[in-house]
Design an enzyme around this catalytic site. Structure first.
Site, short mmCIF file in Angstrom:
data_model
loop_
_atom_site.label_atom_id
_atom_site.label_comp_id
_atom_site.label_asym_id
_atom_site.label_seq_id
_atom_site.Cartn_x
_atom_site.Cartn_y
_atom_site.Cartn_z
N LYS A 218 0.80 -1.22 0.00
CA LYS A 218 0.00 0.00 0.00
C LYS A 218 0.83 1.28 0.00
O LYS A 218 0.42 2.30 -0.55
CB LYS A 218 -0.94 0.01 1.21
N ASP B 285 -8.80 -0.18 6.50
CA ASP B 285 -8.91 -1.40 7.29
C ASP B 285 -7.57 -1.76 7.91
O ASP B 285 -7.47 -2.72 8.67
CB ASP B 285 -9.40 -2.55 6.41
#
Length: 335
Positions: free
Chosen positions: A16, A63
């Site tokens: 990410k 998340d």
């Protein structure tokens, strides 16, 4: 299997950061009057750029992995971040984000989509706030496109490892909102001749499969999974396709599949305890999804035939996450 989870910093354990860092750098550079073409990290460390960065706050919903990447990038770029997490997020994942001093983190009582809305509202209320979300919708596409562009480094690294004309025939990609999947597809298809495009299968948790649902309804529209669905695949617990990812996936995916939490657990254990001389691969609940689906599908002749898999297939799956929740990882692989 491509592995790139420990890029930049061993604390990240996820792909990410490639997207968040790039998009945040673009935001700072634009405000500092720096050209984006050929932008370097050293340029972002000049006094003028750092003066701009320290006044900004980047807001996001996550998340876990996206938020950790944003928190790390905020620390590297000398800026600030506020991270909101949906209900059901683990305390350990929040602690991993909070380890970066430049970031405030909170687990909310909202589902994922409502947490995104909260982060967006907070960014709007802050005159120096910027929403840094890995999901696009009408009126919010520029930053998600930059995040997706940041992911393209994964394709460059994969192709550098492959011999020419030995490209994958099949590509299995896990999807949450679809930013990674679309970014990988766009980058790969831009670098390969059309005759070498792989067969694309999109994989999601069975409880929160917005792309599968949209394909099933077959009306050409993106659909939202209702309620507050739960899955151990926290990074894929996303109820609505990203507006910029949905058209890419709709155009290029041949198949959509879902997997249960137990299938993900089995996939994690297979990689953690391989046969023979195969290397041990640490893969988290979300990172393993594409492999876990493939691992189950190849055991059934019906699915092998449907997915056009045979002994000459060259299959690419991407492990997008290591043991981002170390406790849960150990529990699962030692079951």
């Amino acid at each position: 299997m491509y592995k790139g989870c420990y890029r930049f910093d061993s604390r990240l354990k996820s792909f990410k950061a490639t997207g968040g860092l790039f998009a945040m750098a673009c935001c700072i550079a634009e405000r500092a009057g720096l050209p984006l073409k050929g932008l370097t990290y050293d340029q972002l460390q000049t006094p003028a750029a750092k003066d701009v960065a320290k006044k900004l706050t980047f807001y996001t919903a996550t998340d876990g992995n996206h938020g950790r990447g944003v928190a790390w990038a905020a620390a590297k770029l000398g800026t600030h971040a506020v991270v909101k997490m949906p209900v059901g997020s683990t305390k350990l994942r929040a602690e991993h984000i909070a380890q970066f001093d430049s970031t405030q983190v909170e687990i909310t009582d909202n589902n994922y989509d409502d947490t995104v809305k909260l982060a967006n509202e907070l960014a709007k209320q802050d005159p120096n706030g910027i929403l840094i979300q890995d999901m696009a919708w009408s009126g919010y596409t520029k930053i998600p496109q930059e995040i997706s562009a940041g992911y393209s480094i994964i394709v460059t690294e994969i192709l550098d490892q492959l011999a020419k004309n030995n490209y994958p025939t099949h590509l299995f990609l896990q999807a949450g909102v679809g930013q990674l999947s679309a970014g990988i597809i766009n980058a790969l298809f831009s670098k390969l001749p059309a005759k070498d495009y792989p067969i694309v299968t999109i994989v999601e948790p069975s409880t929160v499969a917005c792309y599968f649902l949209s394909a099933y309804k077959a009306d050409g529209q993106a659909h939202t999974v209702p309620g507050s669905p739960q899955t151990i695949m926290a990074g894929l617990n996303c109820q609505t396709p990203s507006a910029i990812s949905f058209p890419v996936i709709k155009k290029t995916a041949s198949f959509y599949g879902t997997l249960t939490d137990e299938m993900a657990r089995i996939g994690m254990r297979v990689l953690a305890r391989p046969n023979g001389n195969d290397p041990v691969i640490v893969s988290g609940e979300s990172g393993v999804a594409a492999f876990a689906f493939l691992n189950a599908a190849v055991k059934d002749a019906k699915y092998r035939q449907m997915l056009q898999l045979n002994s000459s297939s060259r299959v690419l799956v991407i492990n997008t996450e290591g043991d981002t929740d170390e406790h849960d990882y150990q529990v699962i692989v030692n079951e």
